[in-house]
Design a protein around this motif. Structure first.
Motif, PDB file in Angstrom:
ATOM      1  N   VAL A   1       1.116  -1.597   0.306  1.00  0.00           N
ATOM      2  CA  VAL A   1       0.392  -0.180  -0.170  1.00  0.00           C
ATOM      3  C   VAL A   1       0.734   1.161   0.248  1.00  0.00           C
ATOM      4  O   VAL A   1       0.881   2.158  -0.711  1.00  0.00           O
ATOM      5  N   ALA A   2       2.090   1.419   1.133  1.00  0.00           N
ATOM      6  CA  ALA A   2       3.369   2.360   0.892  1.00  0.00           C
ATOM      7  C   ALA A   2       2.991   3.058  -0.248  1.00  0.00           C
ATOM      8  O   ALA A   2       3.639   3.903  -1.362  1.00  0.00           O
ATOM      9  N   GLU A   3       3.630   1.696  -1.318  1.00  0.00           N
ATOM     10  CA  GLU A   3       4.780   1.636  -2.650  1.00  0.00           C
ATOM     11  C   GLU A   3       3.569   1.885  -3.675  1.00  0.00           C
ATOM     12  O   GLU A   3       3.976   3.147  -4.732  1.00  0.00           O
ATOM     13  N   THR A   4       2.248   1.581  -3.546  1.00  0.00           N
ATOM     14  CA  THR A   4       1.423   2.139  -4.256  1.00  0.00           C
ATOM     15  C   THR A   4       0.595   3.080  -5.287  1.00  0.00           C
ATOM     16  O   THR A   4       0.598   4.088  -5.360  1.00  0.00           O
ATOM     17  N   TRP A   5       0.636   3.862  -3.373  1.00  0.00           N
ATOM     18  CA  TRP A   5      -0.035   4.603  -3.314  1.00  0.00           C
ATOM     19  C   TRP A   5       0.510   6.468  -2.247  1.00  0.00           C
ATOM     20  O   TRP A   5       0.369   7.081  -1.961  1.00  0.00           O
ATOM     21  N   ASP A   6       1.938   5.754  -2.385  1.00  0.00           N
ATOM     22  CA  ASP A   6       2.298   7.266  -1.213  1.00  0.00           C
ATOM     23  C   ASP A   6       2.285   7.941  -0.157  1.00  0.00           C
ATOM     24  O   ASP A   6       2.055   9.116   0.238  1.00  0.00           O
ATOM     25  N   CYS A   7       1.561   6.817   0.696  1.00  0.00           N
ATOM     26  CA  CYS A   7       0.940   7.529   1.785  1.00  0.00           C
ATOM     27  C   CYS A   7       1.313   6.690   3.036  1.00  0.00           C
ATOM     28  O   CYS A   7       2.386   5.408   3.013  1.00  0.00           O
ATOM     29  N   LEU A   8       1.226   6.892   4.156  1.00  0.00           N
ATOM     30  CA  LEU A   8       1.497   6.668   5.396  1.00  0.00           C
ATOM     31  C   LEU A   8       0.774   5.066   5.382  1.00  0.00           C
ATOM     32  O   LEU A   8      -0.220   5.197   5.961  1.00  0.00           O
ATOM     33  N   SER A   9       1.153   4.422   5.484  1.00  0.00           N
ATOM     34  CA  SER A   9       1.049   2.981   5.510  1.00  0.00           C
ATOM     35  C   SER A   9       2.128   2.009   7.129  1.00  0.00           C
ATOM     36  O   SER A   9       2.554   2.423   6.995  1.00  0.00           O
ATOM     37  N   MET A  10       1.385   1.246   7.679  1.00  0.00           N
ATOM     38  CA  MET A  10       1.582   1.237   9.139  1.00  0.00           C
ATOM     39  C   MET A  10       0.707  -0.756   9.490  1.00  0.00           C
ATOM     40  O   MET A  10      -0.096  -0.365   9.048  1.00  0.00           O
ATOM     41  N   THR A  11       1.386  -1.076  10.090  1.00  0.00           N
ATOM     42  CA  THR A  11       1.121  -2.383  10.698  1.00  0.00           C
ATOM     43  C   THR A  11       1.509  -2.090  12.004  1.00  0.00           C
ATOM     44  O   THR A  11       2.461  -1.871  13.083  1.00  0.00           O
ATOM     45  N   LEU A  12      -0.276  -2.377  12.407  1.00  0.00           N
ATOM     46  CA  LEU A  12      -0.264  -2.010  14.224  1.00  0.00           C
ATOM     47  C   LEU A  12       0.344  -4.019  14.841  1.00  0.00           C
ATOM     48  O   LEU A  12      -0.512  -5.194  14.573  1.00  0.00           O
TER      49      LEU A  12
END
Length: 373
Positions: A321-332
């Protein structure tokens, strides 16, 4: 006479020899089409007043053997209130000792959250005027995949849980999150929904949940290793969510999990994706630092090592998701054990603490929404 069963929603155990209550020999059943195992959940009948010694004989081959270190199983008489019971691991067997007060008692790896509870909770959420519900497709076993949407803001927030069915803390966290998000009097929720549109998948892997799996779906696929190449044939859960993301875009993504070995709550970012840069770093640091400031249950010292530059696994949701949408993407990640930070020996990490922790995340989401783009 003591009997042991697990032929129910999310149940998992194989009674090996249960003739002697002081030496009950059990085994954990692996996922149906994969070798993963660690999740257990079973019922004991006829045990009131008897000191039970339950030996999980194949614990040495579990998927995450370090998960047994300093671990205590959970027990309940009513499947609502769960407490910790004495457990030990000798390098081969996990031994659980308990003298129940009542005739029927349940034991589990963590407080269970079966599909029946999920369905009942979904029905309560449908009554909320702030949430819209949609079934976006079906699992391989034919279960409906529930999707909720809230708000009309310009930022696109995505929150999902239970890619790994044995990580039940994800559903308890979701209860806390959705209860607050649908509360008209919750100030953080109102702020977030003014700024963002929030997309929620409360339970990604319903087939694995019902079957009592640790990590995989009905096809034996680990959903969190399928994001680049998911298909309707083996991972409809990921395929359908990914396609919906392509329709909306993503500005924020949180994937809620549990970690067997690390006795603390932590966030894993997407460092190591090819496009990682200072902007990604600043987004993550802002979220993490704000959560650290308001939560007694969060810490930043324990966690996963970062991937080397350009070496992140893009089959994992967080990185994809981070790579595809250039966004803040995290696993909790939340613990199966007690948390070393702010411990609670009687309950360990628990459903109540998961729900409370979700409220703290909601506050941070509301605060950082305008910072994301």
């Amino acid at each position: 006479m003591v009997t042991i069963s697990s032929d129910f929603d999310s149940g998992n155990i194989i009674p090996f020899d249960i003739s002697d209550p002081s030496n009950l020999e059990l085994e954990i059943k692996p996922d149906g089409k994969a070798d993963f195992y660690q999740w257990f959940y079973y019922r004991v009948d006829g045990a009131a007043g008897q000191p039970l010694t339950m030996r999980l004989k194949n614990a040495f081959g579990a998927s995450y053997i370090n998960g047994w270190k300093n671990y205590n199983a959970v027990a309940s008489y009513n499947q609502e209130s769960w407490f910790r019971v004495e457990s030990s691991f000798d390098g081969r067997e996990l031994t659980i000792k308990h003298a129940p007060d009542q005739d029927i008692v349940f034991y589990a790896y963590f407080a269970p959250y079966p599909t029946a509870r999920h369905r009942a909770y979904v029905e309560t959420l449908k009554a909320s005027s702030l949430l819209s519900h949609q079934v976006i497709g079906r699992t391989l076993d034919g279960q409906s995949i529930d999707y909720f949407r809230a708000g009309e803001g310009t930022r696109e927030f995505w929150v999902i849980a239970r890619q790994h069915p044995g990580e039940t803390m994800g559903s308890w966290w979701m209860e806390g999150f959705l209860d607050r998000l649908s509360d008209e009097n919750n100030a953080a929720a109102r702020t977030l929904l003014d700024k963002a549109t929030v997309h929620i998948l409360p339970c990604m892997n319903l087939d694995g949940v019902r079957r009592g799996h640790l990590r995989t779906n009905a096809a034996g696929k680990d959903l969190n290793r399928a994001w680049r190449n998911a298909s309707m044939e083996d991972c409809p859960e990921v395929f359908l969510v990914r396609e919906r993301m392509r329709e909306t875009g993503v500005d924020f993504f949180l994937d809620v999990h549990g970690d067997e070995a690390i006795p603390n709550n932590f966030l894993d970012n997407a460092k190591g994706i090819p496009s990682w840069n200072d902007v990604h770093e600043k987004r993550f640091e802002r979220y993490s630092s704000q959560l650290l400031e308001i939560s007694k249950d969060f810490q930043t010292k324990d966690g996963y090592p970062a991937s080397a530059p350009g070496q992140a696994n893009l089959d994992v949701a967080n990185s994809y998701v981070a790579e595809t949408w250039d966004c803040l993407s995290m696993t909790l990640e939340m613990p199966f054990k007690d948390a070393a930070v702010n411990p609670d020996p009687a309950r360990g990490w628990s459903p109540e603490r998961c729900r409370h922790f979700a409220g703290e995340h909601l506050r941070v989401m509301a605060d950082i929404a305008n910072f994301l783009r």
